[in-house]
Design an enzyme around this catalytic site. Sequence first.
Site, mmCIF file in Angstrom:
data_model
loop_
_atom_site.group_PDB
_atom_site.id
_atom_site.type_symbol
_atom_site.label_atom_id
_atom_site.label_comp_id
_atom_site.label_asym_id
_atom_site.label_seq_id
_atom_site.Cartn_x
_atom_site.Cartn_y
_atom_site.Cartn_z
ATOM 1 N N ASP A 140 4.612 -11.901 -4.871
ATOM 2 C CA ASP A 140 6.042 -11.703 -5.050
ATOM 3 C C ASP A 140 6.802 -13.031 -5.156
ATOM 4 O OD1 ASP A 140 8.585 -9.723 -4.446
ATOM 5 O OD2 ASP A 140 8.806 -11.642 -3.425
ATOM 6 N N ALA A 168 10.462 -8.201 -5.765
ATOM 7 C CA ALA A 168 9.651 -7.917 -6.956
ATOM 8 C C ALA A 168 8.585 -6.875 -6.638
ATOM 9 C CB ALA A 168 9.001 -9.197 -7.482
ATOM 10 N N ASP A 169 7.999 -6.947 -5.445
ATOM 11 C CA ASP A 169 7.036 -5.925 -5.021
ATOM 12 C C ASP A 169 7.701 -4.560 -4.917
ATOM 13 O OD1 ASP A 169 4.567 -7.196 -4.800
ATOM 14 O OD2 ASP A 169 4.990 -7.966 -2.803
ATOM 15 N N VAL A 170 8.868 -4.525 -4.293
ATOM 16 C CA VAL A 170 9.563 -3.247 -4.106
ATOM 17 C C VAL A 170 9.920 -2.627 -5.453
ATOM 18 C CG1 VAL A 170 11.663 -2.166 -3.212
ATOM 19 C CG2 VAL A 170 10.443 -3.860 -1.821
ATOM 20 N N GLY A 173 6.877 -1.300 -7.143
ATOM 21 C CA GLY A 173 6.489 -0.020 -6.555
ATOM 22 C C GLY A 173 7.318 1.123 -7.105
#
Length: 394
Positions: A140, A168-170, A173
């Site tokens: 991220d 960025a991960d969220v 997802g």
Amino acid sequence: MSGSLQGIKVIDLSRVLAGPYCTMILGDMGAEVIKVESVDTGDETRGWGPPFVEGESAYYLCANRNKQGMTLNLKSPKGMEILQKLVSDADVVVQNFKPGTLDRLGFGYEEMKKVNEGIILASISGFGATGAYAPLPGYDYIIQAMSGLMSITGEKEAQPAKVGVAIADVLTGLYTCIGILGAIQHRNRTGEGQEVDISLFDSQLAALVNVASNYLCSGEIPKRLGNAHPNIVPYQVFTASDGDFIIAVGNDRQYRKLAILLDDEALLSEKYETNSGRLKHKNDLVKMIATRIRTRSRAEWKQLLDEKGIPNGPIYNVKDALESNHALSRNMVVNVSHPNIPNLKLVGSPLKFSKTPVKMDKHPPLHGEHTEEILQKLGYPKAEITKMKKELIL
């Protein structure tokens, strides 16, 4: 009531945040999610702490409820045999190995289709399955840097800053979840499965929204503006007599109300009537507003601004936000039963369905907690399961 995704089976081969966050949302909506972890340490986030609660990291707990958990050595022939059985009656597989890893293990999408023609494979990576950066690892933090996000985050004269969560991960997802739901709808119409290729880089670029559009339309490189907005004025932090709070004026009508409330004829000047004019004369305007705001407390301004319908808000810390009456009334903090952690509290789901409400009926699984149960359902006898554990297949 059953969840909206009841009957959907998901095999979760992912770890860390983007993939597990996606599969948690699917589980929240009623899908059966089986989290498959490595035999040794499992999901890396199990070790990402402190804080730990009864040996479980807070990081792991935030993204893994509503799943069953098992361990499996995918590098062993027997482990791959078990994975194939898991996939044979599944609807979705989510994985975030480096691009090409599943192919090297002999179970990429083309091989997966031979086991289950309708399977949907959601593949998450830092930079995607194709392109110049495809082979690179992509955490991220790296993505926030390379996507341009850090270049617009932070104070103008300070060092570029990352967002305080792995945004960025969220976002990835969430995009993966959307992609899976779209692929399920396509399969419902045609019977066809497909692979969904999602990258952190692409997801964060898409999430630059108006900032990216500003550049594409004007050719001007966006800069860091701290707490100010690149397109709207006034829309930033102001300092009252006892501290900071936000005023966010979103249209000309709201601005006029603010100017009248602040009781300064200069603010009603024709050059400030439209947002484009306010943006052009931003520095002078903000200085005048800031001078008026310093004359009262945050509580006084909150009351006055709310009465006029002018958007504003206090700057809460995380404790303030989670313990606010509004968060609690929206069930955004929930108690989840856990075998080792009394009174486990997790952030609730933002999804509020009128017919198929979200349920929190499974705690984030312990490492390998349901391995034996899952394998018995696949037809493996207890003696063979015990033997596979000794051979470190499980």
